[in-house]
Scaffold this motif. Structure first.
Motif, PDB file in Angstrom:
ATOM      1  N   LEU A 134       0.815  -1.217   0.000  1.00 41.37           N
ATOM      2  CA  LEU A 134       0.000   0.000   0.000  1.00 41.37           C
ATOM      3  C   LEU A 134       0.847   1.265   0.000  1.00 41.37           C
ATOM      4  CD1 LEU A 134      -2.890  -0.934   2.450  1.00 41.37           C
ATOM      5  CD2 LEU A 134      -2.846  -1.063  -0.035  1.00 41.37           C
ATOM      6  N   LYS A 135       2.161   1.087   0.120  1.00 41.28           N
ATOM      7  CA  LYS A 135       3.068   2.248   0.125  1.00 41.28           C
ATOM      8  C   LYS A 135       2.579   3.306   1.131  1.00 41.28           C
ATOM      9  CE  LYS A 135       4.591   1.682  -4.681  1.00 41.28           C
ATOM     10  NZ  LYS A 135       3.891   0.395  -4.925  1.00 41.28           N
ATOM     11  N   TRP A 234      -8.301   4.238   2.638  1.00 41.96           N
ATOM     12  CA  TRP A 234      -9.375   3.374   2.128  1.00 41.96           C
ATOM     13  C   TRP A 234      -9.485   3.449   0.615  1.00 41.96           C
ATOM     14  CZ3 TRP A 234     -10.626  -0.473   4.837  1.00 41.96           C
ATOM     15  CH2 TRP A 234     -10.529  -0.406   6.222  1.00 41.96           C
ATOM     16  N   ARG A 235      -9.086   4.568   0.033  1.00 40.10           N
ATOM     17  CA  ARG A 235      -9.050   4.638  -1.431  1.00 40.10           C
ATOM     18  C   ARG A 235      -7.929   3.744  -1.970  1.00 40.10           C
ATOM     19  NH1 ARG A 235     -10.160  11.205  -2.141  1.00 40.10           N
ATOM     20  NH2 ARG A 235     -12.419  11.070  -1.752  1.00 40.10           N
ATOM     21  N   LYS A 236      -6.807   3.713  -1.266  1.00 42.15           N
ATOM     22  CA  LYS A 236      -5.727   2.803  -1.657  1.00 42.15           C
ATOM     23  C   LYS A 236      -6.188   1.355  -1.551  1.00 42.15           C
ATOM     24  CE  LYS A 236      -1.402   5.251  -0.600  1.00 42.15           C
ATOM     25  NZ  LYS A 236      -0.165   5.205   0.208  1.00 42.15           N
ATOM     26  N   MET A 237      -6.861   1.045  -0.459  1.00 39.34           N
ATOM     27  CA  MET A 237      -7.361  -0.311  -0.267  1.00 39.34           C
ATOM     28  C   MET A 237      -8.243  -0.730  -1.437  1.00 39.34           C
ATOM     29  SD  MET A 237      -6.492  -1.906   2.608  1.00 39.34           S
ATOM     30  CE  MET A 237      -5.802  -1.559   4.228  1.00 39.34           C
ATOM     31  N   ALA A 238      -9.123   0.161  -1.839  1.00 33.50           N
ATOM     32  CA  ALA A 238     -10.022  -0.146  -2.951  1.00 33.50           C
ATOM     33  C   ALA A 238      -9.254  -0.385  -4.237  1.00 33.50           C
ATOM     34  CB  ALA A 238     -11.030   0.986  -3.137  1.00 33.50           C
ATOM     35  N   VAL A 240      -6.105  -1.507  -4.529  1.00 32.50           N
ATOM     36  CA  VAL A 240      -5.374  -2.767  -4.457  1.00 32.50           C
ATOM     37  C   VAL A 240      -6.320  -3.949  -4.518  1.00 32.50           C
ATOM     38  CG1 VAL A 240      -3.848  -4.171  -3.015  1.00 32.50           C
ATOM     39  CG2 VAL A 240      -3.476  -1.707  -3.178  1.00 32.50           C
ATOM     40  N   GLN A 241      -7.501  -3.793  -3.954  1.00 37.56           N
ATOM     41  CA  GLN A 241      -8.457  -4.899  -3.914  1.00 37.56           C
ATOM     42  C   GLN A 241      -8.906  -5.324  -5.306  1.00 37.56           C
ATOM     43  OE1 GLN A 241     -12.235  -4.150  -1.992  1.00 37.56           O
ATOM     44  NE2 GLN A 241     -12.298  -6.205  -1.142  1.00 37.56           N
ATOM     45  N   LYS A 242      -8.788  -4.441  -6.264  1.00 33.13           N
ATOM     46  CA  LYS A 242      -9.173  -4.788  -7.633  1.00 33.13           C
ATOM     47  C   LYS A 242      -8.289  -5.911  -8.190  1.00 33.13           C
ATOM     48  CE  LYS A 242     -10.867  -0.143  -8.817  1.00 33.13           C
ATOM     49  NZ  LYS A 242     -10.646   1.060  -9.664  1.00 33.13           N
ATOM     50  N   ASN A 243      -7.073  -6.003  -7.644  1.00 28.36           N
ATOM     51  CA  ASN A 243      -6.106  -6.965  -8.175  1.00 28.36           C
ATOM     52  C   ASN A 243      -5.940  -8.212  -7.312  1.00 28.36           C
ATOM     53  OD1 ASN A 243      -5.469  -5.143 -10.292  1.00 28.36           O
ATOM     54  ND2 ASN A 243      -4.133  -4.018  -8.900  1.00 28.36           N
ATOM     55  N   GLU A 244      -6.343  -8.131  -6.056  1.00 29.08           N
ATOM     56  CA  GLU A 244      -6.182  -9.293  -5.183  1.00 29.08           C
ATOM     57  C   GLU A 244      -7.128  -9.202  -4.001  1.00 29.08           C
ATOM     58  OE1 GLU A 244      -2.599  -9.169  -2.544  1.00 29.08           O
ATOM     59  OE2 GLU A 244      -1.992  -7.619  -3.961  1.00 29.08           O
ATOM     60  N   SER A 245      -7.343 -10.339  -3.364  1.00 27.77           N
ATOM     61  CA  SER A 245      -8.184 -10.396  -2.176  1.00 27.77           C
ATOM     62  C   SER A 245      -7.368  -9.966  -0.970  1.00 27.77           C
ATOM     63  CB  SER A 245      -8.715 -11.819  -1.966  1.00 27.77           C
ATOM     64  OG  SER A 245      -9.434 -11.899  -0.761  1.00 27.77           O
ATOM     65  N   LEU A 246      -7.892  -9.040  -0.198  1.00 31.33           N
ATOM     66  CA  LEU A 246      -7.180  -8.525   0.959  1.00 31.33           C
ATOM     67  C   LEU A 246      -7.757  -9.098   2.242  1.00 31.33           C
ATOM     68  CD1 LEU A 246      -6.764  -4.737   0.088  1.00 31.33           C
ATOM     69  CD2 LEU A 246      -5.304  -6.666  -0.486  1.00 31.33           C
ATOM     70  N   GLN A 247      -6.912  -9.745   3.034  1.00 34.30           N
ATOM     71  CA  GLN A 247      -7.366 -10.284   4.302  1.00 34.30           C
ATOM     72  C   GLN A 247      -7.861  -9.178   5.225  1.00 34.30           C
ATOM     73  OE1 GLN A 247      -7.722 -13.373   4.972  1.00 34.30           O
ATOM     74  NE2 GLN A 247      -6.518 -14.412   3.429  1.00 34.30           N
ATOM     75  N   TRP A 248      -7.159  -8.046   5.240  1.00 36.15           N
ATOM     76  CA  TRP A 248      -7.545  -6.972   6.158  1.00 36.15           C
ATOM     77  C   TRP A 248      -8.945  -6.473   5.834  1.00 36.15           C
ATOM     78  CZ3 TRP A 248      -7.558  -1.403   7.120  1.00 36.15           C
ATOM     79  CH2 TRP A 248      -7.312  -1.089   8.474  1.00 36.15           C
ATOM     80  N   LEU A 249      -9.281  -6.421   4.541  1.00 39.19           N
ATOM     81  CA  LEU A 249     -10.608  -5.945   4.167  1.00 39.19           C
ATOM     82  C   LEU A 249     -11.690  -6.952   4.532  1.00 39.19           C
ATOM     83  CD1 LEU A 249     -10.165  -4.099   0.746  1.00 39.19           C
ATOM     84  CD2 LEU A 249     -10.655  -3.140   2.990  1.00 39.19           C
ATOM     85  N   SER A 250     -11.331  -8.205   4.692  1.00 37.88           N
ATOM     86  CA  SER A 250     -12.341  -9.192   5.058  1.00 37.88           C
ATOM     87  C   SER A 250     -12.846  -8.954   6.471  1.00 37.88           C
ATOM     88  CB  SER A 250     -11.769 -10.605   4.941  1.00 37.88           C
ATOM     89  OG  SER A 250     -10.760 -10.823   5.908  1.00 37.88           O
ATOM     90  N   THR A 251     -12.054  -8.305   7.307  1.00 40.36           N
ATOM     91  CA  THR A 251     -12.498  -7.971   8.652  1.00 40.36           C
ATOM     92  C   THR A 251     -12.733  -6.481   8.829  1.00 40.36           C
ATOM     93  OG1 THR A 251     -10.194  -7.868   9.345  1.00 40.36           O
ATOM     94  CG2 THR A 251     -11.360  -9.925   9.757  1.00 40.36           C
ATOM     95  N   HIS A 252     -12.347  -5.696   7.845  1.00 44.81           N
ATOM     96  CA  HIS A 252     -12.527  -4.253   7.906  1.00 44.81           C
ATOM     97  C   HIS A 252     -13.194  -3.781   6.615  1.00 44.81           C
ATOM     98  CE1 HIS A 252      -9.426  -5.095  10.832  1.00 44.81           C
ATOM     99  NE2 HIS A 252      -9.687  -3.954  11.406  1.00 44.81           N
ATOM    100  N   PRO A 253     -14.486  -4.037   6.478  1.00 46.35           N
ATOM    101  CA  PRO A 253     -15.155  -3.701   5.231  1.00 46.35           C
ATOM    102  C   PRO A 253     -15.002  -2.229   4.866  1.00 46.35           C
ATOM    103  CG  PRO A 253     -16.711  -4.351   6.952  1.00 46.35           C
ATOM    104  CD  PRO A 253     -15.359  -4.585   7.489  1.00 46.35           C
ATOM    105  N   ALA A 254     -14.660  -1.997   3.610  1.00 46.71           N
ATOM    106  CA  ALA A 254     -14.466  -0.633   3.143  1.00 46.71           C
ATOM    107  C   ALA A 254     -15.710  -0.161   2.403  1.00 46.71           C
ATOM    108  CB  ALA A 254     -13.235  -0.581   2.239  1.00 46.71           C
ATOM    109  N   GLY A 255     -15.535   0.803   1.547  1.00 45.09           N
ATOM    110  CA  GLY A 255     -16.652   1.285   0.757  1.00 45.09           C
ATOM    111  C   GLY A 255     -16.929   2.752   1.001  1.00 45.09           C
ATOM    112  N   GLY A 293      -3.509   8.866  -8.687  1.00 47.20           N
ATOM    113  CA  GLY A 293      -4.921   8.514  -8.770  1.00 47.20           C
ATOM    114  C   GLY A 293      -5.699   8.903  -7.518  1.00 47.20           C
ATOM    115  N   ILE A 294      -4.999   9.240  -6.443  1.00 44.28           N
ATOM    116  CA  ILE A 294      -5.666   9.716  -5.230  1.00 44.28           C
ATOM    117  C   ILE A 294      -5.494  11.218  -5.159  1.00 44.28           C
ATOM    118  CG2 ILE A 294      -5.731   9.638  -2.709  1.00 44.28           C
ATOM    119  CD1 ILE A 294      -4.763   6.786  -2.834  1.00 44.28           C
ATOM    120  N   THR A 295      -6.559  11.927  -5.379  1.00 44.20           N
ATOM    121  CA  THR A 295      -6.495  13.397  -5.429  1.00 44.20           C
ATOM    122  C   THR A 295      -6.287  13.964  -4.032  1.00 44.20           C
ATOM    123  OG1 THR A 295      -8.900  13.521  -5.228  1.00 44.20           O
ATOM    124  CG2 THR A 295      -7.986  13.470  -7.457  1.00 44.20           C
TER     125      THR A 295
END
Length: 299
Positions: A134-135, A234-238, A240-255, A293-295
């Motif tokens: 996530l840099k 959370w924008r970064k998470m979104a 990265v999630q396009k390319n792979e399944s994130l364990q952290w997001l499975s317990t920390h739903p984003a959106g 891509g993140i303004t």
């Protein structure tokens, strides 16, 4: 310096409870306000929960060390994490007075997992994947760490233990009952795992996640880290999630709803951030992340 070698681990942001019956719910006239904590948590002895967590944290560290995946003290990324924790921790006890007694500790584990957690008693761990993939900027690291610390301070895991019916547990709290509840394989330190930590996920309720977000923002802002970094995170998470399944997001739903909740509370925490920086709020520059891509975030 010992290199970090990836360890196949599935350890998910436990963000488990810091037990303390007198934790505060409205700590000052400024900052965020939250609901009272559940009285159920008082059924679980905090000393036993913290002792069990400390033991399991030690076992995890030992296992990582055996696989040369535990960062040594001179690792630059671990030093960075410790520096950020050092700024956040002084603002923890306003949410839970017991936090001043905790033996805080930060570990860095070499793994591709995008993950972090804080266990009872202030035991924090980051996986190198969350930093590298996530840099994360320092502000974004603070957001992740503040969120996980907040789960501990607000005793979400302690409440979960109580609701599970393990409140009577003396022995269970120190053994397999707590291990399973916190998502920890009871064979973590044994040969049964074949040297690979097998941990599952602890999912908090939506209300717990929201509360951890808000309390985390409050802590981060008081420590001088930009709470707007939460939106960038959370924008970064979104992305990265396009390319792979994130364990952290499975317990920390984003959106969008989660980002909107952070935005809604920025007027509450931005004055704290400006005060920590020693500048008028009007003079704060936009928050700029480090990923295209993140303004810039102005609010």
């Amino acid at each position: 310096m010992m290199p970090l070698i990836p360890l196949t681990v599935t350890l998910v942001a436990l963000g488990t409870a810091a037990p303390w019956a007198l934790a505060k719910d409205e700590v000052s006239s400024d900052g965020v306000k939250v609901e009272e904590m559940s009285a159920l948590r008082k059924l679980v002895p905090e000393e036993e929960l913290e002792a069990a967590a400390a033991q399991q944290y030690l076992e995890m560290k030992n296992q990582a060390a055996q696989h040369r995946a535990l960062a040594p003290a001179d690792n630059p990324q671990l030093q960075r994490l410790n520096a950020i924790a050092k700024k956040l921790i002084p603002h923890a006890e306003r949410w839970n007075p017991r936090a001043r007694q905790w033996k805080w500790e930060v570990s860095l584990i070499g793994s591709k997992e995008i993950n972090a957690f804080c266990m009872p008693g202030g035991k924090i761990a980051f996986f190198s994947g969350i930093l590298n993939q996530l840099k994360l900027t320092d502000d974004e690291v603070a957001i992740v760490m503040g969120h996980e610390i907040a789960h501990a301070l607000r005793e979400h895991g302690r409440e979960r233990v109580a609701k599970s019916g393990l409140a009577s547990a003396g022995a269970k709290i120190a053994g397999i009952g707590l291990s399973a509840l916190l998502g920890i394989d009871p064979n973590l330190a044994g040969a049964a795992t074949g040297g690979v930590a097998n941990l599952t996920m602890l999912k908090f309720s939506r209300d717990d996640e929201t509360e951890a977000d808000l309390v985390g923002l409050d802590i981060v802002a008081r420590a001088g880290y930009d709470p707007r970094a939460g939106i960038a995170l959370w924008r970064k998470m979104a992305m990265v999630q396009k390319n792979e399944s994130l364990q952290w997001l499975s317990t920390h739903p984003a959106g969008k709803a989660r980002i909107a909740e952070i935005q809604r509370h920025l007027p509450t925490v931005m004055p704290l951030y400006a005060k920590a920086k020693g500048v008028p709020q009007s003079s704060l520059p936009p928050y700029k992340s480090n990923v295209e891509g993140i303004t810039p975030i102005h609010r």
